[in-house]
Design an enzyme around this catalytic site. Structure first.
Site, PDB file in Angstrom:
ATOM      1  N   LYS A 242     -39.082  11.661  -1.381  1.00 40.65           N
ATOM      2  CA  LYS A 242     -38.459  10.634  -2.226  1.00 40.65           C
ATOM      3  C   LYS A 242     -39.491   9.691  -2.839  1.00 40.65           C
ATOM      4  O   LYS A 242     -40.652   9.622  -2.419  1.00 40.65           O
ATOM      5  CB  LYS A 242     -37.381   9.885  -1.444  1.00 40.65           C
ATOM      6  CG  LYS A 242     -36.178  10.798  -1.192  1.00 40.65           C
ATOM      7  CD  LYS A 242     -34.955  10.096  -0.667  1.00 40.65           C
ATOM      8  CE  LYS A 242     -33.778  11.079  -0.621  1.00 40.65           C
ATOM      9  NZ  LYS A 242     -32.582  10.489   0.007  1.00 40.65           N
ATOM     10  N   ARG A 276     -33.404  15.500   7.285  1.00 40.94           N
ATOM     11  CA  ARG A 276     -33.061  16.431   6.213  1.00 40.94           C
ATOM     12  C   ARG A 276     -34.286  16.567   5.315  1.00 40.94           C
ATOM     13  O   ARG A 276     -34.678  15.601   4.650  1.00 40.94           O
ATOM     14  CB  ARG A 276     -31.843  15.904   5.449  1.00 40.94           C
ATOM     15  CG  ARG A 276     -31.309  16.830   4.363  1.00 40.94           C
ATOM     16  CD  ARG A 276     -30.066  16.229   3.707  1.00 40.94           C
ATOM     17  NE  ARG A 276     -29.537  17.077   2.669  1.00 40.94           N
ATOM     18  CZ  ARG A 276     -29.935  17.040   1.397  1.00 40.94           C
ATOM     19  NH1 ARG A 276     -30.867  16.186   1.019  1.00 40.94           N
ATOM     20  NH2 ARG A 276     -29.401  17.866   0.515  1.00 40.94           N
TER      21      ARG A 276
END
Length: 296
Positions: A242, A276
């Site tokens: 991210k 995840r």
């Protein structure tokens, strides 16, 4: 249902006890001290990190099998991007994307498969095809029928916090206290699910890194993920690749795998049960070494 104590929003010196298992649709999954890894398969043309790479069903199935071979403990299959300012896709289009992949993967892997969707019809079809978990970034608020699907299917459920929608979440995210506010949101979500007859053992909670959070919000949450153990449910964190990683590194073009590994080790030290991730193999190896040298 017995009354449950609200978690304190004050920082405690004693860290709360973590959940030790997660009940999916047909399995009870033990949660050891090292985080388990949920491998990401995006069957989309526009996901933020790998959009288009696995849009072809065969490529998506091959990627799922590759991730399992690298040590993924779960596979999470999604057919709609939730990156900032992404647009929702019609139900039938999402079904067309994910269902062939779900059907093939469920037949070929032994690990639990999760469907990443906020649409009840997609979740229902995926459960019928064999998935064990419904992973909903809207915490079951995006489709009024989703709660009924979870109730009827008996699937494990992962409910995530998001401020706003993908179309609006990064416009001006703000909180009084980002950790306390999200802790209370997830508490209310847990209580809502339990009131609907969904056992706490089936509920996993996700603070939603990058979903309606500033850079500072993300770092604060990541530093305090241990607080979410107060909820008595497994904690899942999706930090992989991210934007905050590139921002910390000061390089938009940086390969974010190393940063993903660094955060994974920090989360392992806090007892987070599930991560995840895109890069299962490198993260798995790093966590094995972390545990061997100075694990939680």
């Amino acid at each position: 249902m017995e009354a449950v104590e609200k978690p304190s929003v004050e920082r405690s010196k004693a860290r709360p006890q973590r959940a030790s298992s997660w009940q999916t649709r047909t399995r009870q999954v033990p949660l050891p001290s090292r985080p388990l890894l949920m491998g990401i398969v995006n069957v989309t043309p526009d996901s933020f990190s790998d959009g288009g790479r696995y849009y072809d069903p065969k490529a998506a199935v091959d990627q799922a099998l590759k991730l399992v071979g690298e040590g993924a403990d779960f596979i999470d299959i999604g057919g709609e991007s939730t990156r900032p300012y992404s647009e929702s896709v019609p139900v039938q289009e999402e079904l067309d994307r994910v269902l062939p992949v779900v059907q093939a993967v469920c037949k070929q892997v032994s690990v639990p498969v999760s469907i990443d969707t906020s649409k009840a019809d997609v979740a229902r079809a995926a459960v019928d095809a064999g998935v064990e978990i419904i992973n909903d970034v809207t915490a079951l608020t995006g489709d009024r029928e989703m709660l009924a699907v979870v109730q009827a299917s008996g699937a494990g459920v992962c409910a995530m916090h998001m401020q706003g929608t993908p179309q609006s979440m990064q416009d001006n995210p703000n909180y009084r206290d980002v950790v306390a506010d999200i802790l209370h949101f997830l508490l209310d979500t847990r209580d809502m699910l339990e009131a609907a007859g969904i056992a706490r053992e089936k509920i996993c909670l996700d603070p939603g890194i990058g979903f309606g959070k500033t850079h500072e919000h993300n770092l604060t949450l990541l530093a305090h993920c241990w607080r979410f153990h107060e909820l008595g449910c497994p904690v899942l964190v999706g930090h992989s690749r991210k934007g905050f990683i590139a921002q910390v590194l000061g390089d938009k073009c940086a390969n974010r795998c190393a940063g993903t590994i660094g955060v994974a080790c920090a989360l392992a030290a806090q007892g987070v049960q599930l991560l995840r991730v895109h890069d299962v193999g490198p993260v798995k190896q790093a966590l094995q070494l972390f545990e061997a040298v100075d694990g939680p």
